[in-house]
Design a protein around this motif. Sequence first.
Motif, PDB file in Angstrom:
ATOM      1  N   ASP A 845       0.871  -1.160   0.000  1.00 45.66           N
ATOM      2  CA  ASP A 845       0.000   0.000   0.000  1.00 45.66           C
ATOM      3  C   ASP A 845       0.918   1.222   0.000  1.00 45.66           C
ATOM      4  OD1 ASP A 845      -1.587   2.170   0.659  1.00 45.66           O
ATOM      5  OD2 ASP A 845      -2.653   1.147   2.272  1.00 45.66           O
ATOM      6  N   PRO A 846       0.783   2.138  -0.973  1.00 45.79           N
ATOM      7  CA  PRO A 846       1.701   3.282  -1.022  1.00 45.79           C
ATOM      8  C   PRO A 846       1.816   4.023   0.310  1.00 45.79           C
ATOM      9  CG  PRO A 846       0.376   3.210  -2.999  1.00 45.79           C
ATOM     10  CD  PRO A 846      -0.160   2.147  -2.104  1.00 45.79           C
ATOM     11  N   ALA A 847       0.736   4.093   1.057  1.00 46.21           N
ATOM     12  CA  ALA A 847       0.777   4.800   2.340  1.00 46.21           C
ATOM     13  C   ALA A 847       1.627   4.071   3.371  1.00 46.21           C
ATOM     14  CB  ALA A 847      -0.643   4.980   2.870  1.00 46.21           C
ATOM     15  N   LYS A 848       1.901   2.779   3.137  1.00 45.94           N
ATOM     16  CA  LYS A 848       2.661   1.993   4.105  1.00 45.94           C
ATOM     17  C   LYS A 848       4.116   1.782   3.670  1.00 45.94           C
ATOM     18  CE  LYS A 848      -0.966   1.018   6.724  1.00 45.94           C
ATOM     19  NZ  LYS A 848      -1.477  -0.354   6.805  1.00 45.94           N
ATOM     20  N   ALA A 849       4.561   2.464   2.615  1.00 40.56           N
ATOM     21  CA  ALA A 849       5.894   2.204   2.074  1.00 40.56           C
ATOM     22  C   ALA A 849       6.988   2.419   3.117  1.00 40.56           C
ATOM     23  CB  ALA A 849       6.146   3.080   0.851  1.00 40.56           C
ATOM     24  N   LYS A 850       6.911   3.526   3.848  1.00 38.42           N
ATOM     25  CA  LYS A 850       7.954   3.808   4.835  1.00 38.42           C
ATOM     26  C   LYS A 850       7.924   2.793   5.972  1.00 38.42           C
ATOM     27  CE  LYS A 850      10.084   7.423   7.605  1.00 38.42           C
ATOM     28  NZ  LYS A 850      10.429   6.467   8.683  1.00 38.42           N
ATOM     29  N   ILE A 851       6.729   2.432   6.433  1.00 38.46           N
ATOM     30  CA  ILE A 851       6.611   1.440   7.506  1.00 38.46           C
ATOM     31  C   ILE A 851       7.261   0.125   7.077  1.00 38.46           C
ATOM     32  CG2 ILE A 851       4.968   0.052   8.821  1.00 38.46           C
ATOM     33  CD1 ILE A 851       3.053   2.443   8.700  1.00 38.46           C
ATOM     34  N   VAL A 852       6.981  -0.301   5.852  1.00 39.80           N
ATOM     35  CA  VAL A 852       7.517  -1.566   5.362  1.00 39.80           C
ATOM     36  C   VAL A 852       9.030  -1.464   5.169  1.00 39.80           C
ATOM     37  CG1 VAL A 852       7.509  -3.162   3.410  1.00 39.80           C
ATOM     38  CG2 VAL A 852       5.348  -2.317   4.340  1.00 39.80           C
ATOM     39  N   THR A 853       9.491  -0.337   4.632  1.00 43.62           N
ATOM     40  CA  THR A 853      10.937  -0.155   4.469  1.00 43.62           C
ATOM     41  C   THR A 853      11.637  -0.241   5.817  1.00 43.62           C
ATOM     42  OG1 THR A 853      10.644   1.230   2.510  1.00 43.62           O
ATOM     43  CG2 THR A 853      12.736   1.429   3.673  1.00 43.62           C
ATOM     44  N   ASP A 854      11.122   0.464   6.797  1.00 42.84           N
ATOM     45  CA  ASP A 854      11.749   0.477   8.128  1.00 42.84           C
ATOM     46  C   ASP A 854      11.722  -0.909   8.754  1.00 42.84           C
ATOM     47  OD1 ASP A 854      12.183   3.165   7.783  1.00 42.84           O
ATOM     48  OD2 ASP A 854      10.526   3.801   9.083  1.00 42.84           O
TER      49      ASP A 854
END
Length: 950
Positions: A845-854
């Motif tokens: 989900d584009p909104a979760k990109a940073k969460i997943v990256t981290d």
Amino acid sequence: MRRLLTLGFLATVSLASALFAKTPPETPRFAHEHSDLKADPAARFGKLPNGLHYVVLANHEPKERASLRLVVLAGSFHETDDQQGLAHFLEHMAFNGSIHYPPGTIVEYFQRMGMSFGGDTNAYTSFDHTAYMLELPDTKTETLAEGIKVFSDYASGLLLLEPELNKERGIILSEKRARDSVEFRQLVAELKFVIGDTLLPKRMPIGIESVIEKAARDRFVDFYDTWYRPSRMAIVAVGDFDPAAIGKQITDNFSSFTARGPARPSPEIGNTYAFNGVRTLYHHEPEAGATTVAIQTASPIPPEADTAATRIARLPRDLAVAILNRRLDILVKEEGAPFTRGQAAVNDAFDLFRNALIELTCKPAQWSDALAVADQELRRALEHGFQPAELAEARANFLNGLEQAALTASTRRSDQLASELISALTQDEVFTTPADDLALLKPALEKITVEQCAAALRAAFSAPGRFVSVMGNAKIEPAATAASSTSPDAQILAAYESSRAKPVTAPTTIADAAFAYTDFGPAGKVTSRQHVDDLDVDLVTFANDVRLNLKKTAFEAGKIRVSVRIGAGRLTEPKTQPGLAYFTDKVFTAGGLGKHSVDDLERILAGKTVGLDFRIAGDAFQFTTLTNRDDLLLQLQLLAAYLTDAGWRPESIRVAHKNFEQLYTRLAHIPDGPLQLEVPRLLASGDPRFGLPSKEQLLARTLDEARAWATPQLTTGPIEIAIVGDLDPDATLAAVAQTFGALPARQPKPAYEAERQAAFPEPFAKDFTVTSEIPKGYVALYWPTTDSRDIRTVRRLSVLSEVFSDRLRVKIREELGDAYSPQTSSGPSDTYRNYGLMTALIAVDPAKAKIVTDATLEIATDLATNGVNEDELERAKKPILTSLREAGRNNQYWLFSVLGSAQEQPQRLDWRRSIDTDFAAITKTEIDALAKQYLPAARAFRVTSLPVKP
């Protein structure tokens, strides 16, 4: 014959194979009990008193393994309006807690048994059934019993706990997002257009978000208790076991199984109906790579039993469709052809619909011209029929398929047979043997006439109405005049009627031709032949320095696999001509031979088991093919002809340019586009040999450039051939001597040390965007590793990758619910020195990109800091060890991993010798050291690719 739409390939299947419409079956049934066709006598069919059906089939490939399937005759058709998506959701819940397997334990349990999640344990949901699949690591009594117990839990012991349901919602939504695509949206639009009065377009198996997000537990329980009942189930067991013993286990485990709720009648799926005239559809998808035009029918047909007569009756129609498709293949190569590919198809679907279509793909501006071609080629076939030469070609290919199926039947894989048995059960077809199919259909094939084929095609398209559609990136603006405005649908109708008004003529007569490449000079002399006893391999060198590696096996009856590696491939691509390797890869075989075009070759080689799969690898030009003893010499003659007299015909570049345009248009609108176009080159410090070139660079390449670069390697470069399979060693050696052994002397392969250098830049973080309405992005992280020369390190990196991947599954899929299938892979280079990558790739989900990256970086950092634990190490190793036991009996493994370059890289023989014991000996200390060396966060390249709305 008839295919089922399942959640796994909804995005790629055409309507021709997607039509359903009748009341789904209430219970499995064995079609041979109602047919004059005889079922395979090796299959044991049974039915328990509670109504559960089962089929058990002993099969010996792969050795000591078994394929188990649980089929439930309930899918998305059986959902109520407030259950849309729950059939598929329920399939997920089978892995989230049952009587004998508490939540969060079953995947790990399978791994400890030596089974991989997704590879050996999986499931799918279709419109009318759900199937659960197990590939057991061995056939010990206790292992088979465990597999049956798992199915017993799936059938009657799911817990459906509220916390687990809520945890899975995010995973289902992630899967829905991952499967969303232009192709999926076009399919749904087409289903609504052609069969919108049926339930099919209203019950896509993935479901709808409101139900996935909010459905209460009682809706799941209602579906489970209503439809998961013994009378709607079947168990399929195929493998290297005693069929009587597995049959007893099924009886013992399932005889006491009873329905948990009252039965409910299957829903009415709906009907099609005949109409007169033309209906049009304009469906605009600006992000599509191309435009698709189609002319089709959908007409009701009566139920039809699977009998000898019905199978024979379909033959003329099948041959007619094959001829029409060949005409489209020929036409697409002509100068000025307004389409890039085409297909015709006729399918009888679930005894109720007949769907007949012709469909072409084109550039958006050429939709009306492509529609005219579709109309006129269809009418040309309907009005003027076919030529004897066309029928002879189609018949030869059809018959060869039947003969090869019979020849190779004894070593079919268990998973393939299990799939065929599911198809037979769900589609009411008799599970016949390939030998019986050949005996039935061969005499009928030989009697079919061109008149019968033409009549069959006319009958298939006899419905009075036509559905005419234009879908994709064509922008059809309303055409305004002083008096009125013409809608896109009106323009489509006008274009179709304009084409219909033009008469069509009969096709030109086809001339006979014979294969012209049978003499390459005196047969080559063998100067060296070494037999490697422990691997049962022959290493041969000819006087011209052509090298040959042979292995006779019994793993695939009637099949011989061939690999030919020539020259140095992409390694030598000129830096001043970026994209030349990719361009050459796409045009080389399409250019045919000097004396035969590709279309000539297809006609000349009809009925022969010869192929031509060509690619330009990192360090070689490579052909790979599949043939048999009878056709091996012809196969080698064809390959040698491409080395000595490649055609470089202009039609190859015409077709390639159209495909390039569509490729880059598509890449501009999908989130993994930048990961293919730009990232590989960035990771190699701008080296143009990595990744795809720019569109402008690719379109600038010419046939003259490709010929000038490739010809020296093809004519004088080193050649190494590997041939593996059901072969006669002496006859194979003689065939190679007459072809490749007769070629001029080959030059030795230089070390290319300068060309083998590749360098990583400093670690970077880059964000890309693509213009798209589809809310799907990608997170990609890359850690530099090393090349493939140290096989011990390569193997340990692969185990580290499995541990990393499993941690992503637990954290990002199971705990966060932010991705459906997070994956890592280890890719050490075979070509470039000290170059390799550990890659984590996750659709998000584009909104979760940073969460997943981290979260991904956190997992990698923890591995680098604290290492792995013994349990996860064993769970990573055991499925690998299971696959290695099978690899030793796999011809493709021997061809590509061992023998393809065994004389250029003799260490590959030692790699084969050590692979089992070395993997088994891998320790926590070794994996911890690699994680500490390669996975620190400071070494990671971080990439996101996210959509922005137009």
